[in-house]
Design a protein around this motif. Structure first.
Motif, PDB file in Angstrom:
ATOM      1  N   LYS A  24       0.810  -1.216   0.000  1.00 26.27           N
ATOM      2  CA  LYS A  24       0.000   0.000   0.000  1.00 26.27           C
ATOM      3  C   LYS A  24       0.844   1.267   0.000  1.00 26.27           C
ATOM      4  CE  LYS A  24      -4.172  -1.889   2.210  1.00 26.27           C
ATOM      5  NZ  LYS A  24      -5.179  -1.678   3.264  1.00 26.27           N
ATOM      6  N   VAL A  38      -1.562   5.917   3.652  1.00 24.00           N
ATOM      7  CA  VAL A  38      -2.118   4.580   3.512  1.00 24.00           C
ATOM      8  C   VAL A  38      -3.411   4.472   4.322  1.00 24.00           C
ATOM      9  CG1 VAL A  38      -1.749   2.158   4.136  1.00 24.00           C
ATOM     10  CG2 VAL A  38       0.078   3.467   3.041  1.00 24.00           C
ATOM     11  N   LEU A 198      -6.950   1.470   0.088  1.00 26.48           N
ATOM     12  CA  LEU A 198      -5.559   1.633  -0.351  1.00 26.48           C
ATOM     13  C   LEU A 198      -4.897   2.889   0.203  1.00 26.48           C
ATOM     14  CD1 LEU A 198      -5.952   0.541  -4.085  1.00 26.48           C
ATOM     15  CD2 LEU A 198      -4.980  -0.784  -2.194  1.00 26.48           C
ATOM     16  N   CYS A 199      -5.417   4.053  -0.188  1.00 25.62           N
ATOM     17  CA  CYS A 199      -4.756   5.284   0.249  1.00 25.62           C
ATOM     18  C   CYS A 199      -5.734   6.449   0.227  1.00 25.62           C
ATOM     19  CB  CYS A 199      -3.543   5.591  -0.628  1.00 25.62           C
ATOM     20  SG  CYS A 199      -3.920   5.766  -2.390  1.00 25.62           S
TER      21      CYS A 199
END
Length: 231
Positions: A24, A38, A198-199
């Protein structure tokens, strides 16, 4: 997004293998040009009802390969990932493509003009979704996307236990109890791996030094009425 309508993704071990294969940090750097962070939860930390999520899947390629083998794919498989022309979608897609190749999953990234209509029709296998939660509440991060038959339930899941928890969360006014409910919901989210957070993008703005009270907003809501100008 992992669409369980794809024959490979129907096996939870495959979905878990994908989660273990992702780095990630790399995805966040590539996607946000190094200014994001992240994510470990589908619920923003600033949202009402947020609870700390279960321990995330840490990248472990050997574990990912072992899970694939247990699922009947010791040599991996091929799968398509649709995307758009926007770098918001293309950048993470190409990074994910490279990362999954390390465990034998060959991803074909296909740019299509019909991305969102395809996603709405559940006509995809893997995909990236960029979300902005305009109402900072756990309900808005989960209910519209993962409750059975909701219009934006793009991964087309139907989990009665999750539905029951989301109904409870909507009707509970005690904040501590709401957090407990959404903690249980996040455990299902973590175990089923139908979506992998994910982010997060950082909200960045620039303003003249004489313009006061300007603040970045996660939903790009500008408090113009509070701005003042000082020479």
């Amino acid at each position: 997004m992992l669409n369980e309508a794809d024959e490979h993704l129907q096996n939870p071990k495959v979905r878990q293998a994908i989660a273990y294969a992702l780095n990630k940090e790399e995805i966040a750097i590539a996607t946000t040009d190094g200014v994001g962070q992240v994510l470990h939860s589908p619920i923003p930390e600033s949202a009402v009802g947020y609870a700390a999520p279960p321990a995330d899947y840490e990248m472990d390629l050997e574990k990912a390969k072992a899970l694939l083998a247990e699922a009947g794919y010791p040599d991996g498989f091929s799968i398509e990932m649709k995307t758009t022309s926007s770098n918001t979608y293309k950048k993470p897609s190409t990074v994910i493509q490279a990362q999954l190749a390390k465990i034998g999953i060959q991803v074909t990234v296909t740019e299509v003009d019909t991305y969102w209509s395809d996603v709405a029709a559940h006509d995809f296998s893997l995909g990236v979704m960029n979300l902005c939660i305009y109402v900072p509440d756990a309900d808005q991060a989960l209910y519209p996307l993962y409750y059975t038959n909701q219009k934006r339930n793009y991964v087309n899941i139907s989990i009665p236990e999750l539905d029951a928890l989301l109904d409870q969360g909507r009707g509970e006014t005690d904040l501590a109890k709401r957090s407990e409910i959404y903690s249980k919901a996040q455990q299902i989210f973590h175990d089923e791996v139908f979506m992998i957070p994910l982010c997060n993008y950082a909200a960045i703005i620039a303003a003249n030094k004489n313009l006061k009270n300007v603040e970045a907003s996660p939903v790009f809501a500008w408090n113009i009425s509070e701005w003042t100008w000082e020479e």
